[in-house]
Each structure stands twice: as structure tokens, then as C-alpha cells.
Design a protein around this motif. Structure first.
Motif, short mmCIF file in Angstrom:
data_model
loop_
_atom_site.label_atom_id
_atom_site.label_comp_id
_atom_site.label_asym_id
_atom_site.label_seq_id
_atom_site.Cartn_x
_atom_site.Cartn_y
_atom_site.Cartn_z
N THR A 20 0.84 -1.19 0.00
CA THR A 20 0.00 0.00 0.00
C THR A 20 0.87 1.23 0.00
OG1 THR A 20 -0.08 -0.03 2.39
CG2 THR A 20 -1.84 -1.20 1.24
N CYS A 21 0.24 2.34 -0.18
CA CYS A 21 0.95 3.60 -0.18
C CYS A 21 1.36 3.95 1.26
CB CYS A 21 0.03 4.69 -0.75
SG CYS A 21 0.84 6.27 -0.97
N PRO A 22 2.63 4.28 1.49
CA PRO A 22 3.05 4.59 2.86
C PRO A 22 2.41 5.89 3.34
CG PRO A 22 4.86 4.95 1.33
CD PRO A 22 3.74 4.36 0.54
N PHE A 48 9.34 1.60 0.26
CA PHE A 48 8.44 2.11 -0.77
C PHE A 48 8.04 0.94 -1.67
CE2 PHE A 48 10.93 5.84 0.46
CZ PHE A 48 9.92 6.75 0.70
N ARG A 49 6.92 1.08 -2.35
CA ARG A 49 6.48 0.01 -3.24
C ARG A 49 7.55 -0.25 -4.31
NH1 ARG A 49 1.09 2.22 -6.01
NH2 ARG A 49 0.40 2.11 -3.88
N PRO A 50 7.82 -1.51 -4.60
CA PRO A 50 8.88 -1.87 -5.55
C PRO A 50 8.69 -1.30 -6.95
CG PRO A 50 8.17 -3.78 -4.31
CD PRO A 50 7.22 -2.67 -3.98
N SER A 51 7.44 -1.00 -7.32
CA SER A 51 7.18 -0.47 -8.67
C SER A 51 7.43 1.04 -8.76
CB SER A 51 5.73 -0.77 -9.06
OG SER A 51 4.84 -0.12 -8.16
N ALA A 52 7.81 1.67 -7.67
CA ALA A 52 8.01 3.13 -7.68
C ALA A 52 9.11 3.53 -8.64
CB ALA A 52 8.33 3.62 -6.27
N GLU A 53 8.77 4.47 -9.52
CA GLU A 53 9.74 5.03 -10.45
C GLU A 53 10.14 6.44 -10.04
OE1 GLU A 53 8.09 4.81 -14.39
OE2 GLU A 53 7.97 2.62 -14.33
#
Length: 192
Positions: A20-22, A48-53
Motif C-alpha cells: 500500500t501507499c506509505p 516504498f512500493r517496488p514499482s516506484a519510479e
């Protein structure tokens, strides 16, 4: 029955698969926006979510970035860090190292030290390791120095004690030899 267990176990592991979003950040698919949330290092999300760019961490109260925070983010392209009061001491080494690995360092020219005074307004990515390490004053370094000093004093005192023991034993040996000599003289006097 087994499908129910499978369903609940999947629900239990769902947060691991789709983080989820922190809090207190806002998130889109590949963007995590934590801009101006009053974040300190203690309030910073631990992951942070692994997909974060793209991660926005600008205009908070961050003084350093915890070691390894960005290491597992394989899709990460940019982190906006400007507007934070960066303290350029030993804790900043991870951020400096991470910034140096970035291909486009010009994005990070606004990421500057606010303290200590001799590094104020310097770009963190261009600091040398020696400049940062010179600010490191850990209490345990002082404790180690004090321990070494105490050990040296103890060894010195033990050396002095050994010398006194050797001197005493030599005097005792002489006194014993004199006592034997006196006893022999007395026995010779008594015998004659």
C-alpha cells in the motif's frame, strides 16, 4: 474448507505482493508523493512500493536517508530531495553514495548541506568521503580511546608492580642468604 484457507492466506499475503501507499504520502501507479508532509527520518516510510519510479521527498525535515532505503527499488528513476535540512555528517554517507551512482546528477544539484558550517550549501553528491568522515565524532570512538588509555595505564602499573616484586624478591634472597650465613656462623660458634 481448503479453498477458504487458501483465500484467507492469499489475503494475508496480499500486502506483501501489492504494498500500500506509505502514510502520509499519496501514490499513483509508479509515483510516491511525500512532498511537504513534515517527514523526519523517524517518520520516513521504512520501504516504498517496488514499482516506484518517482519518489517525491522534497520540502520535509529530513536530515539524512536511512541506509538501504532505495536499494531494492529496481524501477526507481528519480527521487526529488530538495528543500530538506541535510546534515552532512556520517549519516549522509548512504545518500551521497546513492547520488553518485545516479546517471543524471544535475537533478540533484539542489540537494545541499545545511550543516555543519564548513560544508553548508555544498552539493552532497560532490562531497568527498574525507570531508564527511572528518565530521564524524561518535561517542564510542571517544570511549575506545579512553579504554585504550586505561589499558595502557593498567599495563604501566602492572609493569611497575612486577619491578617492585622482582626488587623485593632479590632483597628477600639476599636477606635469606644473610640469615643462612648468620645461622652457619652461630652453629660454628656453638660447635667450637
Amino acid at each position: 474448507m481448503s479453498s477458504g484457507i487458501l483465500f484467507w492466506s492469499l489475503l494475508g499475503f496480499l500486502p506483501l505482493v501489492m504494498p500500500t501507499c506509505p502514510a502520509p504520502c499519496k501514490c499513483a501507479t509508479t509515483i510516491v508523493d511525500c512532498t511537504s508532509k513534515g517527514l523526519t527520518v523517524a517518520k520516513l516510510p521504512v520501504a516504498f512500493r517496488p514499482s516506484a519510479e518517482i519518489i517525491h521527498l522534497g520540502y520535509n525535515k529530513l536530515t539524512f536517508i536511512p541506509s538501504g532505503l532505495f536499494d531494492n527499488l529496481k524501477s526507481l528513476q528519480v527521487v526529488y530531495l530538495q528543500g530538506n535540512p541535510w546534515e552532512c555528517n556520517c549519516d549522509i554517507l548512504y545518500l551521497r553514495s546513492w547520488l553518485q551512482w545516479q546517471q543524471n546528477r544535475t537533478l540533484y544539484r539542489d540537494v545541499r548541506c545545511t550543516s555543519p558550517a564548513h560544508l553548508q550549501d555544498r552539493i552532497i553528491a560532490y562531497l568527498t568521503e574525507d570531508e564527511i568522515i572528518s565530521t564524524c565524532q561518535y561517542w564510542y570512538c571517544n570511549l575506545a580511546l579512553l579504554s585504550q588509555l586505561c589499558l595502557f595505564i593498567l599495563l604501566f602499573l602492572q609493569g611497575i608492580l612486577v619491578i617492585f616484586i622482582i626488587i623485593y624478591l632479590q632483597k628477600f634472597r639476599r636477606m635469606t642468604a644473610e640469615a643462612r650465613s648468620t645461622m652457619q656462623d652461630l652453629h660454628q660458634h656453638v660447635d667450637t
